[in-house]
Scaffold this motif. Sequence first.
Motif, PDB file in Angstrom:
ATOM      1  N   ASN A  24      -3.316 -15.327  -4.068  1.00 42.26           N
ATOM      2  CA  ASN A  24      -1.882 -15.032  -4.170  1.00 42.26           C
ATOM      3  C   ASN A  24      -1.629 -13.529  -4.267  1.00 42.26           C
ATOM      4  N   LEU A  25      -2.450 -12.839  -5.041  1.00 40.81           N
ATOM      5  CA  LEU A  25      -2.285 -11.384  -5.178  1.00 40.81           C
ATOM      6  C   LEU A  25      -2.578 -10.658  -3.868  1.00 40.81           C
ATOM      7  N   GLU A  26      -3.523 -11.195  -3.093  1.00 44.16           N
ATOM      8  CA  GLU A  26      -3.816 -10.612  -1.779  1.00 44.16           C
ATOM      9  C   GLU A  26      -2.575 -10.681  -0.884  1.00 44.16           C
ATOM     10  N   LYS A  27      -1.881 -11.823  -0.923  1.00 45.07           N
ATOM     11  CA  LYS A  27      -0.655 -11.978  -0.130  1.00 45.07           C
ATOM     12  C   LYS A  27       0.436 -11.028  -0.620  1.00 45.07           C
ATOM     13  N   ARG A  28       0.550 -10.893  -1.948  1.00 41.36           N
ATOM     14  CA  ARG A  28       1.553  -9.988  -2.506  1.00 41.36           C
ATOM     15  C   ARG A  28       1.259  -8.550  -2.097  1.00 41.36           C
ATOM     16  N   LEU A  29      -0.018  -8.180  -2.176  1.00 37.07           N
ATOM     17  CA  LEU A  29      -0.422  -6.822  -1.805  1.00 37.07           C
ATOM     18  C   LEU A  29      -0.113  -6.555  -0.332  1.00 37.07           C
ATOM     19  N   GLU A  30      -0.431  -7.519   0.521  1.00 35.88           N
ATOM     20  CA  GLU A  30      -0.167  -7.364   1.955  1.00 35.88           C
ATOM     21  C   GLU A  30       1.337  -7.240   2.219  1.00 35.88           C
ATOM     22  N   SER A  31       2.147  -8.034   1.520  1.00 29.66           N
ATOM     23  CA  SER A  31       3.596  -8.011   1.736  1.00 29.66           C
ATOM     24  C   SER A  31       4.228  -6.708   1.264  1.00 29.66           C
ATOM     25  N   ARG A  32       3.500  -5.965   0.416  1.00 35.57           N
ATOM     26  CA  ARG A  32       4.021  -4.702  -0.130  1.00 35.57           C
ATOM     27  C   ARG A  32       3.387  -3.476   0.526  1.00 35.57           C
ATOM     28  N   GLY A  33       2.788  -3.677   1.675  1.00 40.77           N
ATOM     29  CA  GLY A  33       2.258  -2.547   2.433  1.00 40.77           C
ATOM     30  C   GLY A  33       0.753  -2.420   2.410  1.00 40.77           C
ATOM     31  N   GLY A  34       0.075  -3.152   1.513  1.00 36.05           N
ATOM     32  CA  GLY A  34      -1.385  -3.201   1.506  1.00 36.05           C
ATOM     33  C   GLY A  34      -2.093  -2.069   0.793  1.00 36.05           C
ATOM     34  N   GLN A  35      -1.337  -1.098   0.266  1.00 35.93           N
ATOM     35  CA  GLN A  35      -1.986   0.048  -0.379  1.00 35.93           C
ATOM     36  C   GLN A  35      -2.030  -0.071  -1.903  1.00 35.93           C
ATOM     37  N   PHE A  36      -0.913  -0.468  -2.503  1.00 38.02           N
ATOM     38  CA  PHE A  36      -0.824  -0.592  -3.957  1.00 38.02           C
ATOM     39  C   PHE A  36      -0.058  -1.868  -4.306  1.00 38.02           C
TER      40      PHE A  36
END
Length: 199
Positions: free
Chosen positions: A138-150
Amino acid sequence: MSSSKKSEMMTLLYFNLPGRAEISRLILAYAGADFEDKRIEFSEWPKLKPTLPYNQLPTLDVDGQKLCQSMTVARFLANKYNLTGHSAASKAQADEVCDALKDMQEKLFPVALNRNNPTVMKEKLAEALKVCTPGFANLEKRLESRGGQFMAGNTLTWADLFLHNVVRMLTMCGGESALAGCYKIKNLNSRVAALPNIK
């Protein structure tokens, strides 16, 4: 202003292990803060426990005022050192991630505490992975949805430091399988681990 900062005394009190104080230690380390990292042994705990406001550790003493509850202490320090995010939305995103990570961390504590008992440790790890594997997905998806950097606001926050802390704990417990397919999380963790005051 600088003289008042120099006069401020901070003492972080916890056991002589990472545990619930480690995120606060990471924030303080990243900020290059001047503080006392006071660690006690378990033999000292029975005498100390009744003297604490909630009979719990960690506590943070700031110029004689005591803060309690691990997430409150960490959030206070994140605010103090501008690691909460630059907008209301990014602050909420960071808090969201930290709450999710705390759920995983709580499942990993019993694993870490049973490292000397392989049978129990294996059972506790299996239980933890039921939470950590979908949690990191789930956190991987959140990170990707927020640009993948932070994890929040496209800038380093305490959520990224907390992520590093939980990934490190997961690895120490032998639970790396929970990170399968989490390439962006692994990349972020590597970047945080390489920060000058963290590595």
